[in-house]
Enzyme design. Structure first.
Site, short mmCIF file in Angstrom:
data_model
loop_
_atom_site.label_atom_id
_atom_site.label_comp_id
_atom_site.label_asym_id
_atom_site.label_seq_id
_atom_site.Cartn_x
_atom_site.Cartn_y
_atom_site.Cartn_z
N ASN A 194 1.12 -1.12 -0.02
CA ASN A 194 -0.04 0.18 0.05
C ASN A 194 0.60 0.94 0.46
O ASN A 194 1.21 1.86 1.13
CB ASN A 194 -0.74 -0.14 1.35
CG ASN A 194 -1.33 0.85 1.58
OD1 ASN A 194 -2.60 1.73 0.45
ND2 ASN A 194 -1.09 1.40 2.20
N GLU A 195 0.50 1.85 -0.80
CA GLU A 195 1.54 2.92 -1.79
C GLU A 195 3.04 3.14 -1.09
O GLU A 195 3.77 3.98 -0.41
CB GLU A 195 0.85 4.17 -0.08
CG GLU A 195 -0.52 4.80 -1.13
CD GLU A 195 -1.25 5.79 -0.60
OE1 GLU A 195 -0.86 6.12 0.99
OE2 GLU A 195 -2.63 6.16 -0.94
N GLU A 312 -7.78 4.33 -5.46
CA GLU A 312 -7.89 5.12 -4.31
C GLU A 312 -8.72 6.75 -4.10
O GLU A 312 -7.80 7.52 -5.13
CB GLU A 312 -7.58 5.30 -2.73
CG GLU A 312 -7.02 4.02 -1.86
CD GLU A 312 -5.51 4.47 -1.22
OE1 GLU A 312 -5.77 5.87 -0.37
OE2 GLU A 312 -5.26 3.44 -0.37
#
Length: 418
Positions: A194-195, A312
């Site tokens: 995630n990111e 997102e």
């Protein structure tokens, strides 16, 4: 005789549309499901495994899938990690919490029941739920001298811990479905992180090498599923002319170079203008959003030649001056960009808003939450997008059926002629 042939051909076409193995694939700049274009209108719900690990709370997971499905949402992105700390999935490297894993088993089974595909993220860049910091601390406890949390991307011991987690999750046998995760078409894709961010190496070389290594490792275990890196979309040194579009970030990732890696099947994009441009007004933020999405879709089509998924986006009610109308306008802006691309056969394959909750989950509110029963105007915007993408998919499926019919009729004509 003619009626019999017609019935046979019709059966072949129905099987062709409904058949297949159920895995989402890529074909050039599109997702494909059983041979037909597939579009993802979906949501984030990072909390699914955590909540489902308590059997008394599993009704919330079922409720959110039921509500999502009733609004046409087809993809959920969630965490397949929780490293160290309170109620972890992984107590320590290779030491797993079976109760938490059974929570993930339930999530996969319920998603399957409601016809929702999953994108499962394998580790966090941030400290929430452990993340790369926890992995580095585990390595330090084993005698590794590490200066930075970014050593997650460089240190062989840390990378070994992470590879073991990948192997464990992908080979997990689901107690509810009796299917190994790597063989379950309910899972649409794996996400490496995630990111991911590596501020200690803004050149981008560290992240590039890590993605290459980990993508190859995932594909050595699982060739069924798609893989993405978890990127936010920031441009790097491979496209210096694009770096001016970044909202002041230089975090060691490179949208073009990272997504060009062969094992990465599709590109991802995040967008939070209310965070990234917090001192700017709503009009400027929407202008940035429009340009941000358009540029990435263009680059996915012309440079990467891969689908792109906006994994997102959202707008927080905690921001001063917030209004529901402004949030709905942002959602409409995102959805219109995706729809326009999808309608012309472009690379935009869908969007996942952050985040979906159901009633009775006040402790999970973060400002971005959508509760469909409590946010009717936003729920209507979401449902309208689901319908529009479904109609595009129907059109493509109809066109595909016509082409199949023509080919079958031509083949029959050749057989009769012979």
């Amino acid at each position: 005789m003619k009626l019999w042939v017609l019935a046979l051909l019709l059966a072949i076409f129905i099987h062709g549309v409904a058949g297949g193995d159920g895995f989402v694939r890529t074909g050039r700049t599109r997702f494909l499901l059983n041979g037909s274009p597939y579009y993802a209108n979906g949501f984030n719900a990072y909390w699914l495994m955590y909540v489902a690990s308590d059997p008394s709370q599993r009704s919330k997971v079922s409720a959110v899938f039921r509500e999502a499905s009733s609004h046409g949402l087809t993809v959920a992105r969630t965490w397949a990690f929780s490293d160290g700390g309170y109620r972890p999935l992984q107590y320590s490297p290779g030491n797993y919490n079976e109760q938490m894993f059974q929570g993930m088993d339930f999530v996969v089974a319920e998603a399957r029941r409601f016809g929702i595909k999953l994108i499962l993220s394998l580790v966090n860049n941030y400290e929430n739920f452990g993340g790369k910091k926890q992995y580095v601390n585990w390595a330090r406890s084993k005698g590794q001298y590490l200066n930075s949390d970014d050593d997650f991307f460089r240190n062989p011991v840390v990378k070994g811990f992470y590879k073991n987690h990948i192997r464990t999750v992908l080979n997990r046998y689901n107690r509810f479905t009796t299917i190994h995760y790597k063989d379950d078409p309910t899972i649409m894709a794996w996400e490496l992180m995630n990111e991911p961010r590596c501020t200690s190496d803004p050149s981008g070389r560290t992240i590039q090498a890590w993605i290459m290594e980990m993508a190859s490792f995932v594909k050595s275990i699982d060739r069924n599923h798609l893989l993405e890196a978890g990127l936010e979309g920031f441009y790097g040194h491979s496209s210096p002319q694009r770096m001016r579009l970044n909202p002041g970030f230089n975090i060691g990732t490179d949208f073009i170079a990272n997504n060009r890696i062969p094992g990465i099947d599709f590109a991802t994009l995040h967008s939070y203008p209310d965070q990234w441009l917090s001192s700017s007004n709503d009009q400027y933020q929407l202008s940035f959003l429009n340009n941000w999405i358009s540029t990435h879709i263009q680059d996915a089509e012309s440079i990467l030649r891969k689908p792109i998924l906006l994994t997102e986006f959202g707008k927080s009610w905690k921001v001063p001056g917030y209004s529901t109308n402004e949030r709905d306008l942002l959602f409409n802006t995102v959805y219109s960009k995706i729809y326009a691309s999808a309608r012309r056969g472009g690379a935009a394959a869908g969007g996942l808003f952050w985040q979906l909750l159901t009633e009775g989950m006040d402790s999970f509110r973060d400002g971005y939450e959508i509760i469909l029963s409590q946010n009717p105007s936003t729920a209507n915007v979401i449902t309208q997008q689901s319908r529009r993408l479904y109609q595009i998919r129907r059109i493509y499926a109809r066109m595909r059926n016509i082409e199949r019919w023509k080919r079958a009729r031509a083949a029959r004509g050749r057989r009769i002629g012979n």
